[in-house]
Design an enzyme around this catalytic site. Sequence first.
Site, PDB file in Angstrom:
ATOM      1  N   LYS A  56      -6.473  -8.727  11.323  1.00  0.00           N
ATOM      2  CA  LYS A  56      -6.536  -7.321  11.709  1.00  0.00           C
ATOM      3  C   LYS A  56      -6.732  -7.103  13.205  1.00  0.00           C
ATOM      4  O   LYS A  56      -6.444  -6.032  13.717  1.00  0.00           O
ATOM      5  CB  LYS A  56      -7.626  -6.606  10.911  1.00  0.00           C
ATOM      6  CG  LYS A  56      -7.201  -6.353   9.474  1.00  0.00           C
ATOM      7  CD  LYS A  56      -7.736  -5.036   8.963  1.00  0.00           C
ATOM      8  CE  LYS A  56      -7.188  -4.709   7.593  1.00  0.00           C
ATOM      9  NZ  LYS A  56      -7.585  -5.720   6.576  1.00  0.00           N
ATOM     10  N   SER A  81     -13.439  -1.028   5.276  1.00  0.00           N
ATOM     11  CA  SER A  81     -14.374  -1.802   4.471  1.00  0.00           C
ATOM     12  C   SER A  81     -14.861  -3.018   5.222  1.00  0.00           C
ATOM     13  O   SER A  81     -15.665  -3.784   4.718  1.00  0.00           O
ATOM     14  CB  SER A  81     -13.691  -2.238   3.176  1.00  0.00           C
ATOM     15  OG  SER A  81     -12.598  -3.080   3.481  1.00  0.00           O
ATOM     16  N   GLU A 207      -1.764  -8.621  -4.710  1.00  0.00           N
ATOM     17  CA  GLU A 207      -2.941  -7.759  -4.714  1.00  0.00           C
ATOM     18  C   GLU A 207      -3.871  -8.144  -5.857  1.00  0.00           C
ATOM     19  O   GLU A 207      -3.488  -8.872  -6.773  1.00  0.00           O
ATOM     20  CB  GLU A 207      -2.541  -6.279  -4.787  1.00  0.00           C
ATOM     21  CG  GLU A 207      -1.846  -5.894  -6.070  1.00  0.00           C
ATOM     22  CD  GLU A 207      -1.327  -4.465  -6.047  1.00  0.00           C
ATOM     23  OE1 GLU A 207      -1.724  -3.682  -5.162  1.00  0.00           O
ATOM     24  OE2 GLU A 207      -0.537  -4.130  -6.935  1.00  0.00           O
ATOM     25  N   GLY A 211      -6.692  -3.889  -9.259  1.00  0.00           N
ATOM     26  CA  GLY A 211      -6.136  -2.698  -8.611  1.00  0.00           C
ATOM     27  C   GLY A 211      -4.690  -2.916  -8.249  1.00  0.00           C
ATOM     28  O   GLY A 211      -4.369  -3.162  -7.095  1.00  0.00           O
ATOM     29  N   ASP A 213      -2.119  -1.013  -7.871  1.00  0.00           N
ATOM     30  CA  ASP A 213      -1.372   0.200  -7.503  1.00  0.00           C
ATOM     31  C   ASP A 213      -0.095  -0.148  -6.739  1.00  0.00           C
ATOM     32  O   ASP A 213       0.923   0.525  -6.885  1.00  0.00           O
ATOM     33  CB  ASP A 213      -2.239   1.128  -6.652  1.00  0.00           C
ATOM     34  CG  ASP A 213      -2.665   0.465  -5.364  1.00  0.00           C
ATOM     35  OD1 ASP A 213      -3.489  -0.465  -5.433  1.00  0.00           O
ATOM     36  OD2 ASP A 213      -2.157   0.830  -4.282  1.00  0.00           O
ATOM     37  N   SER A 307      -5.391 -14.634   5.128  1.00  0.00           N
ATOM     38  CA  SER A 307      -5.535 -13.454   5.976  1.00  0.00           C
ATOM     39  C   SER A 307      -6.893 -13.313   6.653  1.00  0.00           C
ATOM     40  O   SER A 307      -6.989 -12.639   7.676  1.00  0.00           O
ATOM     41  CB  SER A 307      -5.224 -12.202   5.156  1.00  0.00           C
ATOM     42  OG  SER A 307      -6.042 -12.172   3.998  1.00  0.00           O
TER      43      SER A 307
END
Length: 323
Positions: A56, A81, A207, A211, A213, A307
């Site tokens: 990130k 988060s 993922e 979750g 989605d 990651s």
Amino acid sequence: MNTLTLPTFDDVLAAAARIEGYAHKTPVFTSKTVNEELGAEVFFKCENLQRMGAFKFRGAFNALSRFDEHQRRAGVVAFSSGNHAQAIALAAKLLGMPATIIMPHDAPVAKVAATKGYGGNVVIYDRYTEDREQIGRELAGKHGLTLIPPYDHPDVIAGQGTAAKELFEETGPLDALFAPLGGGGLISGSALATRALSPDCAVYAVEPEAGNDGQQSFRSGSIVHIETPKTIADGAQTQHLGNYTFPIIRRDVTDVLTASDAELIDCMRFFASRMKLIVEPTGCLGFAAARQMKASLKGKRVGIILSGGNVDLDRFSELMLQH
Ligand SMILES: *Cc1c(COP(=O)(O)O)cnc(C)c1O
């Protein structure tokens, strides 16, 4: 929504030039044991060894380095988060601007402490009852701060794409690339780099099973919203994909897969014991899915983005004892 200008590989190249000398060119590790287990040639891009411990930093530094004088003076606000928070706090510090970070009450202790350590001004909210995006927008409006979201921003996506760009530059074309999926900044940037540098490479977004989605959205063709998923993969507890990330994922990603918390713990144990690498739960998603797909990866050249590595040791030990 149709008027959004999606980032391109040229933006990834521009981001690479901006972060040069600030972000680490992280190493690519291989493991004989993994190659034997999967019957494939596997390359791990070690973003757990990136500055502040996750990819990130790339997107955050790219986005902040594009601020004009006025924006720099007022500073940046971010909600996260954890890893995006640390990334923004560190990038802001390096670029000499103030940073306000909105973090959930249950964010990992190490991540909150690290964010404060980088000089970020931390504001806590309740993940299950309050809307962090609204809090962010209010702060941005009141104090003239610029909000940089964790994934749904062209400069963030372009910055995240530099990790896969570096990987392909080192390994040459690959047959498959696996990377974690939260809101989709990492995978959409990675997909842009893949389509330019290794066009025939399959791109798998992974993922948490709790979750999915992203998988539902990918398959149905519109962005699906879910409740905050309960999973140990705290870097991927997102409720929906973004307006920038979703169209790139639909266009350039091959499939969206899932992995269970138990599989992530197995991977963490493997990385620590066999490769001497601390990888946080979310960082293990790619390898967990590659293990599931073992049969179809035989003889292939496979890239996996690890990651991040931000997990406190108490939490790490607790997870190792669970399984
Ligand atoms: C944020 C994060 C992810 C998910 O990235 P998105 O860009 O939101 O999809 C994966 N792994 C780690 C370690 C992260 O911090």
